[in-house]
Design an enzyme around this catalytic site. Structure first.
Site, PDB file in Angstrom:
ATOM      1  N   HIS A  18       0.844  -1.202   0.000  1.00 27.53           N
ATOM      2  CA  HIS A  18       0.000   0.000   0.000  1.00 27.53           C
ATOM      3  C   HIS A  18       0.882   1.256   0.000  1.00 27.53           C
ATOM      4  CE1 HIS A  18      -3.001  -2.801   2.197  1.00 27.53           C
ATOM      5  NE2 HIS A  18      -3.494  -2.603   1.007  1.00 27.53           N
ATOM      6  N   LYS A  42     -15.381  -7.751   5.484  1.00 27.27           N
ATOM      7  CA  LYS A  42     -14.263  -8.533   6.028  1.00 27.27           C
ATOM      8  C   LYS A  42     -14.302  -8.532   7.548  1.00 27.27           C
ATOM      9  CE  LYS A  42     -11.168  -7.614   2.167  1.00 27.27           C
ATOM     10  NZ  LYS A  42      -9.962  -6.925   1.699  1.00 27.27           N
ATOM     11  N   ARG A  91      -2.430  -6.001  -8.489  1.00 28.73           N
ATOM     12  CA  ARG A  91      -1.290  -6.871  -8.255  1.00 28.73           C
ATOM     13  C   ARG A  91      -1.183  -7.924  -9.347  1.00 28.73           C
ATOM     14  NH1 ARG A  91      -3.079  -8.720  -2.641  1.00 28.73           N
ATOM     15  NH2 ARG A  91      -4.976  -8.397  -3.835  1.00 28.73           N
ATOM     16  N   SER A 129      -2.964  -8.238   2.932  1.00 31.12           N
ATOM     17  CA  SER A 129      -3.100  -8.093   4.385  1.00 31.12           C
ATOM     18  C   SER A 129      -3.365  -9.454   5.030  1.00 31.12           C
ATOM     19  CB  SER A 129      -4.239  -7.118   4.692  1.00 31.12           C
ATOM     20  OG  SER A 129      -3.950  -5.872   4.109  1.00 31.12           O
TER      21      SER A 129
END
Ligand code: COA
Length: 161
Positions: A18, A42, A91, A129
């Protein structure tokens, strides 16, 4: 007028991936608002307050990055902040479909705010993460993958200080 972008996400927690994106985003935009989503499906390890506090610590010496929580629709928040763009990272190809969906929906909701994608640096291609939390939980080494403040916070959470 300042060119403002909102970089939204859950940031549970913030990683060096990030950070790399934000650094490169600052070459394009005058100011980046790191918008930490209040409403996320989440199940987060860090509370909203903890995620905001951690990110504020990480960017305490970067006046061009503003950290804020946001509620509700991202596109409304971006408009309210007078942002011209939403910044997102890509990504791998696997990110594309979801990001494409988000970008198109946001464009339908407000065509004046563009979604800008930056490719993640190859060094951070494999991190997320979730994978960082898993490694930290099992006692693996995460230094160099997350900011120091996050490393300390993860060690505290998992009781490995
Ligand atoms: N380097 C490393 N990891 C990266 C990365 C990068 N450059 N970019 C993304 N990731 C990882 C994140 O760590 C995260 O990992 P995780 O899934 O293990 O948590 C994952 O990729 C993507 O998550 P994130 O970037 O945090 O975004 P998100 O998908 O959690 O957030 C919102 C999505 C908040 C932007 C979206 O839900 C939203 O806009 N919510 C507001 C409500 C709304 O407007 N909804 C309608 C949208 S059209």
């Amino acid at each position: 007028m300042d060119k403002i972008a909102v970089y939204p996400g859950t940031f549970d927690p913030l990683t060096n991936g990030h950070l790399s994106l934000i650094r490169r985003g600052l070459m394009i935009f005058d100011r980046i608002i790191l918008g930490i989503a209040c409403d996320t499906p989440k199940k987060t390890l860090f509370s909203l307050e903890e995620r905001v506090e951690l990110a504020k610590k990480v960017f305490c010496n970067e006046p061009r990055v503003v950290v804020e929580p946001f509620k509700g629709l991202l596109i409304k928040y971006a408009k309210q902040k007078k942002a011209i763009a939403i910044l997102r990272g890509l990504r791998a190809v696997s990110d594309f479909e979801y990001e494409f969906q988000l970008a198109l929906m946001n464009r339908r909701l407000n065509a004046d705010i563009q979604t800008v994608f930056l490719m993640t640096d190859y060094k951070w291609l494999y991190i997320s993460s979730t994978i960082i939390k898993e490694v930290a939980k099992l006692g693996g080494e995460i230094s160099g993958l997350v900011p120091l403040e996050v490393e300390v916070a993860l060690k505290e959470k998992y009781g490995s200080t």
